[in-house]
Design a protein around this motif. Sequence first.
Motif, short mmCIF file in Angstrom:
data_model
loop_
_atom_site.label_atom_id
_atom_site.label_comp_id
_atom_site.label_asym_id
_atom_site.label_seq_id
_atom_site.Cartn_x
_atom_site.Cartn_y
_atom_site.Cartn_z
N LEU A 28 53.50 19.69 -20.11
CA LEU A 28 54.73 19.22 -20.71
C LEU A 28 54.73 19.42 -22.23
O LEU A 28 53.73 19.17 -22.90
N LYS A 84 47.83 26.34 -23.62
CA LYS A 84 48.11 27.03 -22.34
C LYS A 84 47.04 28.06 -22.03
O LYS A 84 46.65 28.25 -20.87
N ARG A 140 49.18 15.11 -15.56
CA ARG A 140 50.30 15.37 -16.49
C ARG A 140 49.72 15.54 -17.89
O ARG A 140 49.19 14.59 -18.46
N MET A 152 49.23 23.94 -11.56
CA MET A 152 49.43 22.55 -11.98
C MET A 152 50.59 21.91 -11.22
O MET A 152 50.49 20.76 -10.77
N LYS A 153 51.68 22.64 -11.06
CA LYS A 153 52.84 22.10 -10.34
C LYS A 153 52.53 21.88 -8.87
O LYS A 153 52.89 20.84 -8.29
N LYS A 154 51.85 22.86 -8.26
CA LYS A 154 51.52 22.74 -6.83
C LYS A 154 50.55 21.59 -6.56
O LYS A 154 50.54 21.04 -5.46
N ASP A 209 50.45 27.21 -14.94
CA ASP A 209 51.63 26.37 -14.69
C ASP A 209 51.85 26.19 -13.20
O ASP A 209 52.14 25.08 -12.72
N ASP A 210 51.74 27.28 -12.44
CA ASP A 210 52.00 27.25 -11.00
C ASP A 210 51.01 26.35 -10.27
O ASP A 210 51.39 25.53 -9.43
N GLY A 257 50.77 18.04 -10.74
CA GLY A 257 50.71 17.77 -12.17
C GLY A 257 51.75 18.56 -12.93
O GLY A 257 52.76 19.00 -12.37
N GLY A 258 51.50 18.77 -14.20
CA GLY A 258 52.44 19.53 -15.00
C GLY A 258 51.98 19.67 -16.44
O GLY A 258 51.18 18.87 -16.93
#
Length: 353
Positions: free
Chosen positions: A202, A181, A166, A194-196, A191-192, A199-200
């Motif tokens: 923010l 970014k 995170r 990290m989410k998969k 982003d993709d 994580g994320g």
Amino acid sequence: MKLRQKSLYLVVFLILTMMLVACSSKETGNASNTTSQDAESTVEGSGSSNGPTSLTIMGGTTPGGTGDLVATIGENAARIAFPNAAIRKTPGGTTEVVTKVEKGEVEIGYGLPPSNYEAFHGIGLYNGEKHENIRFVLALNDPSYITILALESSGINSLEDLKGKRIGIGDGRTLTSIAAKEILKAAGLTDDIMKKSGGGILTGDWGEQYRMLGDGQLDAVISGAQHPMTAITEMSATKKVKLVPFEEAVLKKVIEKAKWYITEMPANTYDWQKESYLTIAVASHLITNKEVPEDWIYEFTKAFWENQEKVVWPVKQSWNGIDYSKDALIGNDDIIPIHPGAEKYYKEVGLLP
């Protein structure tokens, strides 16, 4: 008898005529005095004989952050240049500030070369919307360094280790969050992905995100500021922290797209930081609109550089005693045009031919 009456009428006529002339002169004098008083009142209401009655400086989203501090020194200079004007400082992210200045909604704003360049040419974040009214005023060469901070116990020792974590990148309206970014993307952390990976990335207030890092709600925070940064200093007083290193190859990919430059933050910027830190940085700029009068910007620029002991030094301890005027134009070589008022001052002092 008739002769006496005629003489009496003549005397009365002369007296009345003199009274009318006297009244007329008095009214004319009063009108003249009123006009004079009104003129004096008008001059007194201006910041200077040709200055503004009010002026707004915009910059910064986090108290104590770079944008906020640079806007503060702009405010200090404006109060010296225009002592009778109503000076107001208001917050705003880098991209927001440039647009407000472009539209003439604020007179002076905090800007960074990459954002100024993209806005002027209508590329990047400003794709298709050229901000051709913005003009350069001055630069403060205390670089804003990008850093990645994590707890020493986090196990994060490289950019690759951020996968599935995170990560706080601060206010999404700022150039730093955009650069963050780009850094993650250059390291293969979109982003993709990290989410998969659980994580994320923010956005939010940097001060709050550093508190979240200390509380374990975030794993790392990427920020850009002039260092030492208050939020990091306060956090490191109670937590063991470290700077996550960048890879030079990643940084080179980032600067290909933006007007940052690769440099090193000096060792011992923080007492726990024993080695220099490879990163990217940018100088801070103040910008204005081309329609702001030349004499206003001339007086502002002159007040800024000739009163650094009142304008700059009290705002941040590390700025105290440093003469930044020799680098007043740094970072604007091919970014945006210089405002004529600032140009006039720099020619007077020999910084421009």
